[in-house]
Scaffold this motif. Structure first.
Motif, short mmCIF file in Angstrom:
data_model
loop_
_atom_site.label_atom_id
_atom_site.label_comp_id
_atom_site.label_asym_id
_atom_site.label_seq_id
_atom_site.Cartn_x
_atom_site.Cartn_y
_atom_site.Cartn_z
N MET A 1 0.91 -1.05 -0.22
CA MET A 1 0.08 0.01 0.00
C MET A 1 0.83 1.32 0.04
N LYS A 2 0.52 2.27 -0.94
CA LYS A 2 1.19 3.42 -0.93
C LYS A 2 0.52 4.73 -0.35
N ILE A 3 1.16 5.55 0.59
CA ILE A 3 0.27 6.54 1.43
C ILE A 3 1.26 7.93 1.18
N LEU A 4 0.51 8.85 0.86
CA LEU A 4 1.10 10.17 0.49
C LEU A 4 0.64 11.27 1.68
N MET A 5 1.47 11.83 2.32
CA MET A 5 1.05 12.81 3.02
C MET A 5 1.15 14.29 2.37
N VAL A 6 0.33 15.31 2.71
CA VAL A 6 0.28 16.70 1.90
C VAL A 6 0.16 17.57 2.76
N CYS A 7 1.13 18.67 2.76
CA CYS A 7 1.12 19.97 3.26
C CYS A 7 1.16 21.13 2.22
N LEU A 8 1.64 22.34 2.85
CA LEU A 8 1.70 23.47 2.00
C LEU A 8 3.05 23.20 1.28
N GLY A 9 4.17 23.32 1.73
CA GLY A 9 5.63 23.63 1.33
C GLY A 9 6.29 22.17 1.42
N ASN A 10 5.81 21.09 2.06
CA ASN A 10 6.57 19.84 2.31
C ASN A 10 7.76 20.11 3.07
N ILE A 11 7.59 20.81 4.10
CA ILE A 11 8.88 21.09 5.00
C ILE A 11 8.73 20.93 6.31
N CYS A 12 7.36 20.81 6.85
CA CYS A 12 7.22 20.86 8.40
C CYS A 12 6.15 19.83 8.65
N ARG A 13 5.09 19.82 8.34
CA ARG A 13 3.69 18.83 8.77
C ARG A 13 3.90 17.56 8.00
N SER A 14 4.12 17.51 6.57
CA SER A 14 4.00 16.22 5.92
C SER A 14 5.35 15.59 6.07
N PRO A 15 6.43 16.04 6.20
CA PRO A 15 7.94 15.30 6.22
C PRO A 15 7.66 14.60 7.73
N LEU A 16 7.07 15.45 8.71
CA LEU A 16 6.95 14.76 10.02
C LEU A 16 5.84 13.60 10.02
N ALA A 17 4.76 13.86 9.41
CA ALA A 17 3.76 12.72 9.29
C ALA A 17 4.19 11.48 8.56
N GLU A 18 4.91 11.79 7.47
CA GLU A 18 5.77 10.77 6.79
C GLU A 18 6.64 10.00 7.71
N PRO A 26 4.96 -1.64 8.62
CA PRO A 26 5.94 -2.35 8.11
C PRO A 26 6.55 -1.78 6.87
N ASP A 27 7.51 -2.47 6.35
CA ASP A 27 8.39 -1.97 5.11
C ASP A 27 7.84 -2.20 3.73
N SER A 28 6.55 -3.02 3.82
CA SER A 28 5.87 -3.42 2.64
C SER A 28 4.90 -2.23 2.20
N PHE A 29 4.91 -1.15 3.18
CA PHE A 29 4.07 -0.12 3.11
C PHE A 29 4.95 1.12 2.28
N LEU A 30 4.52 2.03 1.42
CA LEU A 30 5.60 2.87 1.10
C LEU A 30 4.94 4.07 1.45
N VAL A 31 5.77 5.10 2.18
CA VAL A 31 5.06 6.56 2.79
C VAL A 31 5.84 7.54 2.08
N ASP A 32 5.30 8.51 1.73
CA ASP A 32 5.95 9.53 1.03
C ASP A 32 5.17 10.89 1.29
N SER A 33 5.87 11.91 0.95
CA SER A 33 5.18 13.31 1.42
C SER A 33 5.46 14.45 0.36
N VAL A 34 4.37 15.26 0.05
CA VAL A 34 4.45 16.37 -1.02
C VAL A 34 4.02 17.66 -0.33
#
Length: 157
Positions: A1-18, A26-34
């Protein structure tokens, strides 16, 4: 499963959430942020976000900001937005209902009240980053459980 976190600039909230969500899945999940804007493209997360995450044993220092791309709607299974403006901006880029169904308000999905937003700590201090970390960590506990249950039920990783 692939999960994407989104905030405005991708430097505070979404990187933390990622970083937080990745640490709970587990490693079988992909988590990214933008971000919804490209202003910080290629930059590492805000030094306060990096320090806050490190204080909790999570390394986000190697993440790089990038803007949301239309192709992300095909690549990711779930897209979590940190606030209502992000949600509105992301939904405006969807091409169909299938893509729209992937987009959620992060705290609402975690069972918080309707229209709950993760505050942007950018203009704040270290306490604001810690408060956001705690909010994200609590929500990631719930969301990671939901995602793992969904993966088991649907036999996906």
């Amino acid at each position: 499963m692939k999960i994407l976190m989104v905030c405005l600039g991708n430097i505070c909230r979404s990187p933390l959430a990622e970083g937080i969500l990745r640490s709970k899945l587990p490693d079988s999940f992909l988590v990214d942020s933008v971000g919804t804007i490209s202003m910080h493209e290629g930059e590492t997360p805000d030094k306060r976000a990096v320090k806050t995450a490190a204080n909790h044993g999570i390394d986000i220092s190697k993440q790089k900001s990038r803007p949301l791309h239309v192709s992300d709607f095909d690549k990711f299974d779930r897209i979590y937005c940190m606030d209502l403006k992000n949600l509105e901006d992301v939904i405006s880029l969807t091409k169909n209902e299938e893509q729209r169904q992937k987009v959620h308000l992060f705290l609402e999905e975690a069972g918080n009240h309707q229209n709950s937003e993760v505050p942007d700590p950018y203009w704040g201090d270290m306490k604001d980053f810690e408060d956001v970390f705690q909010l994200l960590d609590s929500a990631c506990n719930k969301i990671s459980h939901q995602l793992q249950q969904h993966a088991i039920t649907n036999k996906i990783g």
